[in-house]
Motif scaffolding. Structure first.
Motif, PDB file in Angstrom:
ATOM      1  N   LYS A 394       2.504  -5.023  -1.536  1.00 38.45           N
ATOM      2  CA  LYS A 394       2.818  -3.367  -1.679  1.00 38.45           C
ATOM      3  C   LYS A 394       4.018  -2.640  -1.196  1.00 38.45           C
ATOM      4  O   LYS A 394       3.855  -1.857  -1.663  1.00 38.45           O
ATOM      5  N   LEU A 445      -3.392  -2.069  -5.740  1.00 35.80           N
ATOM      6  CA  LEU A 445      -4.493  -1.423  -5.563  1.00 35.80           C
ATOM      7  C   LEU A 445      -5.913  -2.551  -5.911  1.00 35.80           C
ATOM      8  O   LEU A 445      -6.706  -2.592  -5.076  1.00 35.80           O
ATOM      9  N   ALA A 448      -5.481  -4.657  -2.360  1.00 40.03           N
ATOM     10  CA  ALA A 448      -5.734  -3.651  -2.031  1.00 40.03           C
ATOM     11  C   ALA A 448      -7.615  -3.419  -1.617  1.00 40.03           C
ATOM     12  O   ALA A 448      -8.764  -4.011  -0.997  1.00 40.03           O
ATOM     13  N   ARG A 449      -8.352  -3.856  -2.537  1.00 38.24           N
ATOM     14  CA  ARG A 449      -9.456  -3.826  -2.561  1.00 38.24           C
ATOM     15  C   ARG A 449     -10.506  -4.624  -2.545  1.00 38.24           C
ATOM     16  O   ARG A 449     -11.431  -4.705  -2.292  1.00 38.24           O
ATOM     17  N   GLU A 455      -7.150   2.027   2.571  1.00 39.28           N
ATOM     18  CA  GLU A 455      -8.124   3.011   1.634  1.00 39.28           C
ATOM     19  C   GLU A 455      -7.114   3.955   1.747  1.00 39.28           C
ATOM     20  O   GLU A 455      -6.976   4.451   0.659  1.00 39.28           O
ATOM     21  N   ARG A 458      -5.062   3.045  -1.428  1.00 45.33           N
ATOM     22  CA  ARG A 458      -5.227   2.710  -2.752  1.00 45.33           C
ATOM     23  C   ARG A 458      -5.647   4.162  -3.054  1.00 45.33           C
ATOM     24  O   ARG A 458      -5.685   4.618  -4.552  1.00 45.33           O
ATOM     25  N   SER A 462      -4.378   5.201  -6.582  1.00 52.79           N
ATOM     26  CA  SER A 462      -4.819   5.659  -8.058  1.00 52.79           C
ATOM     27  C   SER A 462      -4.435   7.293  -8.405  1.00 52.79           C
ATOM     28  O   SER A 462      -4.062   7.662  -9.388  1.00 52.79           O
TER      29      SER A 462
END
Length: 1001
Positions: A394, A445, A448-449, A455, A458, A462
């Motif tokens: 991260k 990403l 984290a998902r 969120e 993310r 994206s």
């Protein structure tokens, strides 16, 4: 700087370093504790039956020899369970063990004392005040032990054991990096180990080591070699010999041994540029952590070869870089997250220095996190992902969210300034930079998902991925571009191939895609040379391109010319990442899983005709075994550690196969091409059997225009028959094959059918190898490949004399070899009566020998010999049959360098030979090249130096003058004189060298 790059498109490394670099101070270097020395009174100068060995099965080193009628043995091991190094000296007769134990060090920052049979070495480094301590306890059986100042002497013992432990007050915590004084910890370790005794320590060590080492076994059809490892390596050719397979299997095992021995779960620090092995206070590159590939390469093999525990020091170290890297990110870049540049050390160095070609690489932090995410992919451990990997990933992603730049050329997000490691100019959006950033964004990403966190992050990721330049472009000559602008040169053979990061260790390029084909073009252009670690990386590249034969060629090149006699990789000098990278490459040839499909035997080289491997690991928590016969996969067994869908691919799946579990129950998978998928259960074993093996048999070598027969054999290997099929053979462009196809009737169980083809190679085009592919089609499909060595021209008769000159008088020197390579004297033909024959040709700086245009042929081994007197300065030619600037692929030259040493350029290599040649007198100079590419220099019959070229031999296919005393342009002339000179098409042995004149004339 960004504005300037936006305007001009590039900046030189020197200009960037002048603006952003700063001198490196207080960086330090990995230090040696020193040497523990054993002085053995009366040790024989030439012991009988001497043997020195390292057992890779036990991680135990031994020395044994006989002195008189007494057999002596020493044994050593480094025991992870007890944190000690242990040694034992013994003999087969009582009272025969005597020695003095002492410590030496190149530094003067310590004290050494001996008391109670214990040697204590304690000190403090001068620059950073790091405290260190070593204790060595000596335990004897029989005899006597005496402490004397800083030495311990043992006399007349039956056996003696020493136990050593060491420590420092280092701690991996920012910003102080200091912990407790090591004295109590070291004392406790030595006391506990000494109380256990040698046998118990050894049992615990071997059990601990084998718990990791024995997980993987590789059989390449090797046999136990009957020669020492140094001779095994020197005789290696990469061909079909069992000894060649033995060295390759040994090299694979050695890489695993080295990682186990330098990176265990309780170690504070990961393996550095030299692992943990260092005898210097100023080792090459400080033996630090280079993070523009080297540290990462050290751990490529870890998960693949079932050594998960060895990765824990790496994980801890990368996590420890986050705190100092966060400060650098804030202070230097004004960004969130964390960063580290080109190299670092154990004390949190995350900034830059001022060496222009290697000071800048902020992408390094993101690259270091790849291994953490890969560990999650191999294990499926979400706890590890949450607690260890994701916080580090991260932070690396956050840095790039803040530090990317919008490229005014197309509005895409790019890294700027961007630098392809150690190569070219600075620009915006170099391919490797973009590929790494894309990867860390993708991993962050996905993590984290998976963890259902962050969120907002993310959404940022994206959005950035949608705008990010991916760094994958195909250039004007079909290459994968190294830079966003098409600057790549076809003639560039730089050792770094950084723009192929997306192929390996990344997974953004898949085999068969346009990008994969472009990567192959780039890799071919870069060539098969490079440093040890570069060749190791190329093994992995070619494996990912599913070209096992080229991957094997790179393994062979590394073993022949970038590996030391003790099997350490050499840059040069020693650099351990090449060992680890090669072991990874071998694993990649056998199992790949980077794209969520377990591919088994995806790049099996034709040199490995029969073999097996067990215990390799694939992503998705899968353990893999495989066997192959006659070059074709035979069985594949997968053992999933988790319940769920699994995909397994292997070349034979497109043909006839059977799938069953460990109880023999049939499994009904879904097939898509060469891939099978089914729902697997944890703890079960699933085996896929090949029922139709396809093998392609060809000669080992081929020559332009000379036809040969190729045979394709289909075998029904199990209980079912194999239906009829059509067989076709694909050959290189310009070659012909007759007939185009052959039809094979069905094959009964346990039987074979063979289709024969006549193949005629095309004209020579400089290639040294050719790949033939057989395709079997019908109601089932199969394939096989074979690699042939190409002879670009005919070789001379083995052992023949190619030229033999004996200057006597006048302007012509006859060639007495019978080959008609008579030489003309260019310049004044004067003769030296002091020559060995009484008539040597004087070389006055204007005089040299030259023939008309002539070809030597493909000379696989050779001896160059001359009676010569050397004078003058600069580069001075001896033998020359090579075009100017050639790297050793067309002809050969041997010359004297400005330093007075010898240089050999030929057989695919430019080799400096470290011996200074005598000047001003007649010498007998002999240079031999054997079939393995080993070069040996003899002066007056005494071996003086060795070097290593490739095993390709000398390509003397182009007609040009053969000269002595000048290059092809008539320059670089030798001053002095030459008497008899000869070239033979074989490598003389040391015993034959003094008699070369009798053999040549």
């Amino acid at each position: 700087m960004r504005r300037r790059i936006d305007r001009d498109g590039w900046m030189t490394p020197a200009d960037v370093a002048a603006l952003l670099g700063q001198p490196k101070t207080g960086f330090g270097a990995y230090q040696t504790f020193g040497d523990l020395r054993l002085d053995l009174p009366g040790a024989p100068e030439s012991p009988a039956g001497y043997r020195r060995e390292l057992s890779l099965r036990e991680a135990v080193a031994r020395v044994a020899y006989t002195d008189g009628d007494v057999r002596h043995e020493r044994e050593y091991f480094a025991a992870n369970p007890d944190n000690v190094i242990v040694g034992r000296l013994s003999a087969d007769r009582p009272g025969q063990v005597s020695f003095t134990l002492r410590h030496t060090s190149p530094r003067d920052d310590k004290t050494v004392t001996a008391a109670g049979g214990r040697l204590t070495i304690r000190g403090t480094l001068r620059d950073n005040r790091l405290r260190f301590e070593v204790q060595v306890q000596v335990i004897i059986t029989g005899g006597s032990r005496t402490d004397a100042g800083d030495e311990i002497t043992v006399t007349g013992a039956d056996s003696a054991v020493f136990v050593l432990s060491a420590g420092t007050d280092y701690a991996g915590t920012y910003p102080d990096y200091r912990g407790e004084d090591p004295h109590a910890r070291v004392t406790a370790a030595v006391d506990a180990a000494a109380a256990k005794g040698y046998d118990e320590l050894r049992r615990a060590h071997v059990a601990d080591y084998r718990r990791l080492f024995d997980r993987v076994k590789l059989d390449l059809g090797q046999e136990t070699p009957r020669v020492p490892t140094d001779r095994l390596r020197r005789s290696y050719t990469g061909g079909g010999a069992a000894d060649d397979r033995a060295l390759e299997a040994l090299f694979f095992a050695y890489g695993r041994y080295l990682l186990i021995s330098s990176s265990r779960e309780n170690d504070l620090l990961p393996a550095n540029l030299q692992g943990v092995w260092n005898d210097s206070t100023s080792p090459p590159w400080s033996a630090d952590y280079h993070v523009n590939i080297n540290l990462q390469m050290n751990y490529w093999l870890a998960e693949q070869t079932n050594l998960h525990e060895t990765t824990r020091p790496y994980d801890r170290y990368i996590a420890a870089l986050v705190a100092p890297g966060r400060k650098t990110a804030q202070d230097m870049y004004g960004a969130r997250g964390w960063v580290v540049n080109n190299e670092t050390n154990p004390f949190g160095f995350t900034g830059v220095h001022d060496y222009a070609q290697s000071f800048w690489f902020p992408e390094a932090a993101a690259w270091t996190t790849q291994h953490l995410y890969d560990t999650y992919r191999f294990t499926g451990d979400t706890g590890y992902l949450r607690e260890t990997a994701y916080p580090v990933i991260k932070g690396a992603a956050e840095f790039w969210l803040d530090f990317l730049h919008t490229d005014p050329r197309d509005g895409r997000l790019v890294v700027s300034p961007s630098y392809s490691p150690e190569h070219g100019d600075f620009s915006a959006g170099a391919s490797m930079s973009q590929q790494i950033v894309r990867e860390v964004f993708t991993h962050a990403l996905a993590a984290a998902r998976t963890l259902k966190v962050d969120e907002g992050l993310r959404k940022e990721l994206s959005a950035a991925l949608a705008q990010l330049d991916p760094g994958l472009r195909i250039g004007s000559w079909g290459q994968l571009q190294e830079w966003k602008t098409d600057w790549d040169a076809r003639t560039d053979t730089h050792r770094h191939v950084s723009h192929l990061y997306a192929l390996h260790p990344g997974n953004q390029i898949t085999p068969g895609s346009p990008e994969a084909r472009a990567a192959e073009v780039s890799l071919t252009a870069r060539g098969d040379g490079g440093t040890g670690w570069s060749k190791a990386w190329k093994i992995n590249f070619w494996a990912r391109l599913l070209d096992g034969d080229h991957a094997h060629k790179m393994l062979a090149e590394q073993l022949k010319s970038s590996t030391l006699d003790n099997l350490w990789d050499t840059h040069p000098p020693f650099q351990i990442d090449g060992n680890f990278g090669a072991t990874s490459g071998i694993a990649e040839m056998l199992v790949q899983s980077q794209n969520d499909v377990v591919r088994v035997l995806p790049a099996l080289p034709s040199a490995w005709r029969d073999g097996s491997v067990s215990g390799l690991r694939a992503r998705g928590d899968v353990t893999v075994d495989a066997t192959w016969k006659d070059g074709a996969p035979d069985t594949v067994t997968v053992r999933p550690g988790r319940t769920g869908p699994i995909k397994v691919a292997s070349p034979f799946v497109a043909g006839r196969y059977r799938v069953f579990d460990e109880r023999g129950h049939e499994v009904g998978p879904r097939r898509d091409g060469d891939t099978l998928s089914w729902n697997a259960r944890a703890g079960k074993a699933y085996t896929i059997q090949n029922e139709a093996a396809v093998a392609l048999k060809t000669p080992a070598t081929a020559r332009p225009g000379t036809p040969f027969e190729a045979q394709v054999t289909v075998t029904a290997t199990r209980r079912r028959s194999v239906p009829a099929s059509d067989v076709a053979l694909a050959v290189p462009q310009g070659w012909t094959v007759e007939p185009a196809t052959r039809h094979l009737p069905g094959v009964a169980p346990g039987r074979s059918r063979t289709a024969a083809f006549t193949v005629t190679p095309g004209p020579a085009d400089g290639s040294r190898r050719a790949v033939l592919s057989a395709a079997v089609t019908g109601s089932w499909q199969g394939a096989a490949t074979a690699v042939l060595a190409l002879e670009p021209c005919a070789p001379p008769p083995a052992g023949s004399v190619l030229v033999a000159w004996d200057p006597k008088e006048g302007g012509t020197v006859a060639d007495t070899s019978g080959n008609g390579r008579h030489a003309t004297v260019t310049g004044t033909a004067a003769y030296d009566a002091t020559a060995p024959t009484g008539s040597g040709l004087t070389l006055d700086g204007d005089t040299y020998l030259t023939t008309a245009g002539t070809t030597l042929g493909l000379v696989r081994e050779a001896t160059f010999a001359a009676e010569v007197k050397i004078a003058g300065s600069g580069y001075r030619r001896l033998f020359d049959s090579q075009r100017s600037g050639d790297p050793g692929t067309d002809g050969v030259l041997i010359d004297v360098t400005p330093a007075g040493t010898l240089r050999f350029i030929g057989a695919g290599a430019n080799v400096g030979l470290n011996t200074t040649l005598p000047t001003g007198r007649w010498i007998d100079l002999v240079v031999t090249l054997d079939r393995s590419g080993a070069i040996t220099v003899y002066v007056d019959g005494e071996r003086k130096a060795t070097g290593q070229a490739t095993s390709d031999g000398i390509t003397g296919c182009t007609a040009r003058p053969l000269r002595f005393g000048a290059d092809q342009g008539g320059g670089q002339r030798l001053t002095g004189a030459v008497d008899r000179a000869a070239i033979l098409a074989r490598a003389l042995t040391a015993g034959e060298v003094p008699n070369w004149r009798r053999l040549a004339f």
